[in-house]
Design a protein around this motif. Structure first.
Motif, PDB file in Angstrom:
ATOM      1  N   THR A  32       0.832  -1.203   0.000  1.00 57.25           N
ATOM      2  CA  THR A  32       0.000   0.000   0.000  1.00 57.25           C
ATOM      3  C   THR A  32       0.866   1.252   0.000  1.00 57.25           C
ATOM      4  O   THR A  32       0.605   2.210  -0.742  1.00 57.25           O
ATOM      5  CB  THR A  32      -0.926   0.002   1.228  1.00 57.25           C
ATOM      6  N   ALA A  33       1.903   1.250   0.823  1.00 57.56           N
ATOM      7  CA  ALA A  33       2.806   2.404   0.884  1.00 57.56           C
ATOM      8  C   ALA A  33       3.464   2.638  -0.466  1.00 57.56           C
ATOM      9  O   ALA A  33       3.537   3.785  -0.951  1.00 57.56           O
ATOM     10  CB  ALA A  33       3.863   2.181   1.958  1.00 57.56           C
ATOM     11  N   THR A  34       3.950   1.577  -1.098  1.00 61.77           N
ATOM     12  CA  THR A  34       4.609   1.715  -2.397  1.00 61.77           C
ATOM     13  C   THR A  34       3.650   2.305  -3.425  1.00 61.77           C
ATOM     14  O   THR A  34       4.011   3.227  -4.170  1.00 61.77           O
ATOM     15  CB  THR A  34       5.118   0.347  -2.880  1.00 61.77           C
ATOM     16  N   ALA A  39       2.086   7.047  -6.593  1.00 61.40           N
ATOM     17  CA  ALA A  39       0.994   7.857  -7.128  1.00 61.40           C
ATOM     18  C   ALA A  39       1.106   9.321  -6.720  1.00 61.40           C
ATOM     19  O   ALA A  39       0.800  10.227  -7.516  1.00 61.40           O
ATOM     20  CB  ALA A  39      -0.346   7.291  -6.658  1.00 61.40           C
ATOM     21  N   ARG A  40       1.571   9.590  -5.483  1.00 67.51           N
ATOM     22  CA  ARG A  40       1.498  10.943  -4.946  1.00 67.51           C
ATOM     23  C   ARG A  40       2.849  11.556  -4.595  1.00 67.51           C
ATOM     24  O   ARG A  40       2.937  12.761  -4.341  1.00 67.51           O
ATOM     25  CB  ARG A  40       0.606  10.939  -3.692  1.00 67.51           C
ATOM     26  N   LYS A  46       1.790  10.751   4.226  1.00 64.31           N
ATOM     27  CA  LYS A  46       2.154  10.593   5.633  1.00 64.31           C
ATOM     28  C   LYS A  46       1.945   9.148   6.060  1.00 64.31           C
ATOM     29  O   LYS A  46       1.144   8.411   5.463  1.00 64.31           O
ATOM     30  CB  LYS A  46       1.315  11.522   6.515  1.00 64.31           C
ATOM     31  N   VAL A  47       2.683   8.734   7.082  1.00 63.06           N
ATOM     32  CA  VAL A  47       2.512   7.377   7.615  1.00 63.06           C
ATOM     33  C   VAL A  47       1.075   7.186   8.081  1.00 63.06           C
ATOM     34  O   VAL A  47       0.496   6.106   7.923  1.00 63.06           O
ATOM     35  CB  VAL A  47       3.516   7.110   8.749  1.00 63.06           C
ATOM     36  N   ALA A  48       0.479   8.243   8.630  1.00 67.31           N
ATOM     37  CA  ALA A  48      -0.917   8.154   9.069  1.00 67.31           C
ATOM     38  C   ALA A  48      -1.851   7.864   7.891  1.00 67.31           C
ATOM     39  O   ALA A  48      -2.857   7.147   8.045  1.00 67.31           O
ATOM     40  CB  ALA A  48      -1.324   9.455   9.753  1.00 67.31           C
ATOM     41  N   ASP A  49      -1.530   8.400   6.701  1.00 69.11           N
ATOM     42  CA  ASP A  49      -2.341   8.130   5.511  1.00 69.11           C
ATOM     43  C   ASP A  49      -2.280   6.651   5.140  1.00 69.11           C
ATOM     44  O   ASP A  49      -3.298   6.042   4.772  1.00 69.11           O
ATOM     45  CB  ASP A  49      -1.842   8.958   4.326  1.00 69.11           C
ATOM     46  N   ARG A 126       9.624   3.991 -12.592  1.00 72.73           N
ATOM     47  CA  ARG A 126       9.016   4.957 -11.665  1.00 72.73           C
ATOM     48  C   ARG A 126       9.505   4.717 -10.242  1.00 72.73           C
ATOM     49  O   ARG A 126       9.770   5.668  -9.501  1.00 72.73           O
ATOM     50  CB  ARG A 126       7.486   4.861 -11.712  1.00 72.73           C
ATOM     51  N   PHE A 127       9.631   3.444  -9.870  1.00 69.72           N
ATOM     52  CA  PHE A 127      10.092   3.113  -8.517  1.00 69.72           C
ATOM     53  C   PHE A 127      11.531   3.595  -8.310  1.00 69.72           C
ATOM     54  O   PHE A 127      11.859   4.210  -7.289  1.00 69.72           O
ATOM     55  CB  PHE A 127       9.996   1.598  -8.307  1.00 69.72           C
ATOM     56  N   ILE A 128      12.390   3.336  -9.286  1.00 71.72           N
ATOM     57  CA  ILE A 128      13.789   3.747  -9.171  1.00 71.72           C
ATOM     58  C   ILE A 128      13.897   5.267  -9.130  1.00 71.72           C
ATOM     59  O   ILE A 128      14.656   5.832  -8.326  1.00 71.72           O
ATOM     60  CB  ILE A 128      14.609   3.171 -10.343  1.00 71.72           C
TER      61      ILE A 128
END
Length: 222
Positions: A32-34, A39-40, A46-49, A126-128
């Protein structure tokens, strides 16, 4: 170094219900974090998101990942364990050969986790670029690389009965771990050029690493 951050962690043999739930929660948070970072942008999330998206407490995220950066750079212990096995007393192959074997396995894991066709190459690119364009991620990656160099030096020193602080051991570890940086650079360059798995991305990256390994091997023999 690129970690196979998009693949699922493989369950261990004899994994119990508690361990399986912990692994699945960790995967959910990491994936989910990745997705949200890509995307953003890293700094905009934020970690809270991430916790809210996963329906877990923010504290739960930090229980699995001590820093925000480790949500992406989350394979350090797996890589360190591979280095200890390959270069330590239990290793039987020359260091460069062992490094090539570990790198090939990691490259296969990265590429196998990608979507098919050009979509996979674009996702990896995109990840790199996210890693390279975010100062805190670059700093975290440099710190992780330094810890892995130390891991390699400790392992090789144990295998050879040497002190890990001896200059020969230190430079040998730096040279060998440099192959990980070569693999990262090759992945970045070829995916930025639009090379996909179907276009022979694996072979191109492996060829670059092999060329660098010949230089490292000559240096270690001397």
């Amino acid at each position: 170094m690129v970690r196979d951050a998009h693949d699922s962690e493989k369950p261990s043999r004899g994994e119990g219900l508690r361990e399986r739930k912990k692994r699945q929660t960790r995967e959910l948070i990491s994936n989910t974090a990745t997705r949200m970072f890509l995307a953003r942008g890293f700094d905009a999330v934020k970690v809270a998101d991430i916790a809210r998206e996963c329906d877990v407490a923010e504290k739960t995220v930090y229980n699995y990942f001590p820093t925000k950066e480790s949500l992406l750079l989350d394979r350090e212990e797996q890589i360190a364990e591979s280095i200890r096995e390959a270069f330590g007393p239990a290793g039987t192959r020359p260091p460069v050969d062992a490094a090539l074997e570990v790198l090939a396995a990691q490259l296969d894991g990265i590429l196998a986790a990608l979507p098919p066709g050009r979509q996979g190459g674009e996702a990896l690119s995109r990840f790199i670029e996210l890693l390279q364009s975010t100062p805190s991620l670059r700093a975290a990656q440099r710190e992780m690389d330094a810890r892995l160099v130390r891991t390699a030096a400790d392992a090789m020193a144990q295998r050879g009965g040497r002190d890990p602080d001896e200059p020969e051991v230190q430079i040998a570890a730096e040279m060998i771990l440099g192959l990980w940086r070569i693999q990262f650079a090759a992945l970045r360059r070829y995916t930025a050029d639009g090379v996909s798995v179907d276009d022979g991305l694996r072979d191109k990256v492996a060829a670059d690493v092999a060329r660098a390994a010949r230089v490292v091997g000559a240096g270690l023999r001397s």
